[in-house]
Scaffold this motif. Structure first.
Motif, mmCIF file in Angstrom:
data_model
loop_
_atom_site.group_PDB
_atom_site.id
_atom_site.type_symbol
_atom_site.label_atom_id
_atom_site.label_comp_id
_atom_site.label_asym_id
_atom_site.label_seq_id
_atom_site.Cartn_x
_atom_site.Cartn_y
_atom_site.Cartn_z
ATOM 1 N N VAL A 134 33.911 6.075 18.881
ATOM 2 C CA VAL A 134 34.858 6.776 19.749
ATOM 3 C C VAL A 134 36.132 5.953 19.840
ATOM 4 N N VAL A 135 37.244 6.547 19.397
ATOM 5 C CA VAL A 135 38.536 5.874 19.429
ATOM 6 C C VAL A 135 39.203 6.079 20.775
ATOM 7 N N LYS A 136 39.219 7.321 21.233
ATOM 8 C CA LYS A 136 39.731 7.670 22.552
ATOM 9 C C LYS A 136 39.090 8.978 22.958
ATOM 10 N N ALA A 137 39.525 9.558 24.074
ATOM 11 C CA ALA A 137 38.825 10.708 24.638
ATOM 12 C C ALA A 137 38.746 11.897 23.683
ATOM 13 N N ASP A 138 39.708 12.039 22.773
ATOM 14 C CA ASP A 138 39.713 13.195 21.882
ATOM 15 C C ASP A 138 39.627 12.804 20.411
ATOM 16 N N SER A 139 39.137 11.606 20.125
ATOM 17 C CA SER A 139 39.105 11.164 18.734
ATOM 18 C C SER A 139 37.898 10.275 18.472
ATOM 19 N N ALA A 140 37.209 10.568 17.373
ATOM 20 C CA ALA A 140 36.081 9.745 16.939
ATOM 21 C C ALA A 140 36.165 9.554 15.434
ATOM 22 N N LYS A 146 29.440 12.636 27.983
ATOM 23 C CA LYS A 146 30.328 13.754 27.640
ATOM 24 C C LYS A 146 31.022 13.533 26.294
ATOM 25 N N ASN A 147 31.135 12.276 25.862
ATOM 26 C CA ASN A 147 31.733 11.998 24.554
ATOM 27 C C ASN A 147 30.881 12.527 23.401
ATOM 28 N N ARG A 148 29.612 12.835 23.665
ATOM 29 C CA ARG A 148 28.738 13.328 22.601
ATOM 30 C C ARG A 148 29.269 14.615 21.983
ATOM 31 N N TRP A 149 30.072 15.359 22.757
ATOM 32 C CA TRP A 149 30.632 16.602 22.240
ATOM 33 C C TRP A 149 31.523 16.341 21.023
ATOM 34 N N LEU A 150 32.057 15.124 20.902
ATOM 35 C CA LEU A 150 32.933 14.807 19.769
ATOM 36 C C LEU A 150 32.203 14.934 18.432
ATOM 37 N N ILE A 151 30.905 14.644 18.410
ATOM 38 C CA ILE A 151 30.186 14.743 17.136
ATOM 39 C C ILE A 151 29.941 16.198 16.769
ATOM 40 N N MET A 195 40.607 4.864 27.814
ATOM 41 C CA MET A 195 39.169 4.707 28.049
ATOM 42 C C MET A 195 38.916 3.580 29.051
ATOM 43 N N ASN A 196 37.811 3.656 29.745
ATOM 44 C CA ASN A 196 37.447 2.678 30.758
ATOM 45 C C ASN A 196 37.053 1.361 30.091
ATOM 46 N N PRO A 197 37.822 0.262 30.316
ATOM 47 C CA PRO A 197 37.475 -1.021 29.666
ATOM 48 C C PRO A 197 36.120 -1.551 30.105
ATOM 49 N N LYS A 198 35.666 -1.145 31.271
ATOM 50 C CA LYS A 198 34.354 -1.566 31.755
ATOM 51 C C LYS A 198 33.225 -1.015 30.878
ATOM 52 N N VAL A 199 33.459 0.136 30.279
ATOM 53 C CA VAL A 199 32.441 0.794 29.454
ATOM 54 C C VAL A 199 32.321 0.117 28.094
ATOM 55 N N GLY A 200 33.454 -0.258 27.489
ATOM 56 C CA GLY A 200 33.438 -0.911 26.186
ATOM 57 C C GLY A 200 33.334 0.065 25.032
ATOM 58 N N LYS A 201 32.937 -0.445 23.885
ATOM 59 C CA LYS A 201 32.869 0.362 22.666
ATOM 60 C C LYS A 201 31.751 1.392 22.745
ATOM 61 N N LEU A 202 32.063 2.610 22.276
ATOM 62 C CA LEU A 202 31.084 3.693 22.260
ATOM 63 C C LEU A 202 30.861 4.172 20.827
ATOM 64 N N ALA A 203 29.614 4.503 20.520
ATOM 65 C CA ALA A 203 29.271 5.072 19.214
ATOM 66 C C ALA A 203 28.320 6.242 19.436
ATOM 67 N N ILE A 204 28.534 7.315 18.703
ATOM 68 C CA ILE A 204 27.709 8.518 18.825
ATOM 69 C C ILE A 204 26.883 8.662 17.559
ATOM 70 N N TYR A 260 51.093 11.230 14.545
ATOM 71 C CA TYR A 260 51.174 12.239 15.608
ATOM 72 C C TYR A 260 49.905 12.200 16.472
ATOM 73 N N PRO A 261 49.708 11.136 17.229
ATOM 74 C CA PRO A 261 48.454 10.987 17.980
ATOM 75 C C PRO A 261 48.238 12.033 19.070
ATOM 76 N N ASN A 262 49.296 12.709 19.494
ATOM 77 C CA ASN A 262 49.154 13.710 20.554
ATOM 78 C C ASN A 262 48.847 15.102 20.024
ATOM 79 N N VAL A 263 48.791 15.245 18.695
ATOM 80 C CA VAL A 263 48.464 16.528 18.068
ATOM 81 C C VAL A 263 46.967 16.557 17.762
ATOM 82 N N THR A 264 46.324 17.706 17.976
ATOM 83 C CA THR A 264 44.893 17.800 17.700
ATOM 84 C C THR A 264 44.622 17.682 16.199
ATOM 85 N N THR A 265 43.387 17.303 15.874
ATOM 86 C CA THR A 265 43.007 17.149 14.476
ATOM 87 C C THR A 265 43.166 18.460 13.709
#
Length: 237
Positions: free
Chosen positions: A43-49, A170-175, A1-10, A221-226
């Motif tokens: 948001v933990v990372k691009a594919d995890s919340a 675009k992270n909103r899709w995680l919810i 994730m972009n460190p400039k953006v910081g913590k994200l919450a949905i 197994y962080p590379n495996v989908t939920t």
């Protein structure tokens, strides 16, 4: 994730219909009743919340009425859809210095200050604007996705470009994926009780189940989908 953006919450919600036996306390119409879960995801990372908070309510409670009970961390940037894009509430967030990226409706009126260059052809407008009577400048980013759907985003993250604000949204899709996972795999749309205590307990247990599984997945197994990780647990359990 972009460190400039910081913590994200949905923040978002999902409705769960109930049988007519719960009409006495959850009626939305004479023929429909249900409850709603209002959730804040980190948001933990691009594919995890990760679910941080949940407020249950009857289905007739508007999302915007619950929003301030979920927005508690001044360090996070909050992502929300159109149900939260109301001027009085957003003006309050500006006063509290809450950082946000919120989609607003097409008829949401703004006061233009300055047009800014667009970062790509996908962006139809990038501007500094004001909302309601607040003098604080905020950014308006308008763009269309590959399916032709138009989006209008408002954010007070003035240090970010229009493309970075789009990436945050675009992270909103995680919810949406989170609610789909709860209904498909933990079966929260099949409630075992019609009483408030029984329903709330089942919903909290469902979130705890997801949280424990996601922690275990990220550690092992962080590379495996939920979804794939859950199937493996079900096959070997």
């Amino acid at each position: 994730m972009n460190p400039k953006v910081g913590k994200l919450a949905i923040i978002g919600s999902s409705a769960i219909p109930l049988s007519k036996h719960a009409l006495d306390w959850t009626a939305l119409t004479p023929y429909y009743c249900g409850v709603k879960i209002h959730v804040r995801l980190a948001v933990v990372k691009a594919d995890s919340a990760f679910p941080e908070a949940m407020i249950p309510s009857t289905a007739n409670v508007p999302d915007i009425e619950v929003a301030n009970h979920l927005i508690v961390d001044d360090d996070a940037t909050y992502i929300a859809d159109r149900g939260y894009g109301e001027k009085p509430k957003m003006a309050g967030w500006l006063e509290r210095k809450v950082k946000f990226v919120v989609r607003v409706k097409s008829n949401f009126r703004v006061g233009a200050i300055q047009e800014l260059p667009a970062g790509s052809e996908q962006v139809s407008r990038h501007a500094l604007i004001t909302i309601r009577s607040r003098p604080d400048p905020v950014k308006l980013v308008e763009f269309s996705d590959p399916k032709g759907r138009h989006f209008r985003l408002i954010s007070n993250r003035l240090n970010l470009s229009d493309l970075e604000i789009m990436e945050i949204y675009k992270n909103r899709w995680l919810i949406e994926l989170f609610f789909k996972w709860l209904k498909q795999h933990v079966k929260v749309d099949h409630l075992y009780s019609q009483s408030p205590v029984g329903i709330w307990n089942q919903l909290y247990i469902a979130l705890i189940t997801f949280a424990l599984m996601e922690i275990y997945r990220l550690l092992t197994y962080p590379n495996v989908t939920t979804a794939h990780f859950l199937r493996n647990i079900q096959l070997t359990g």
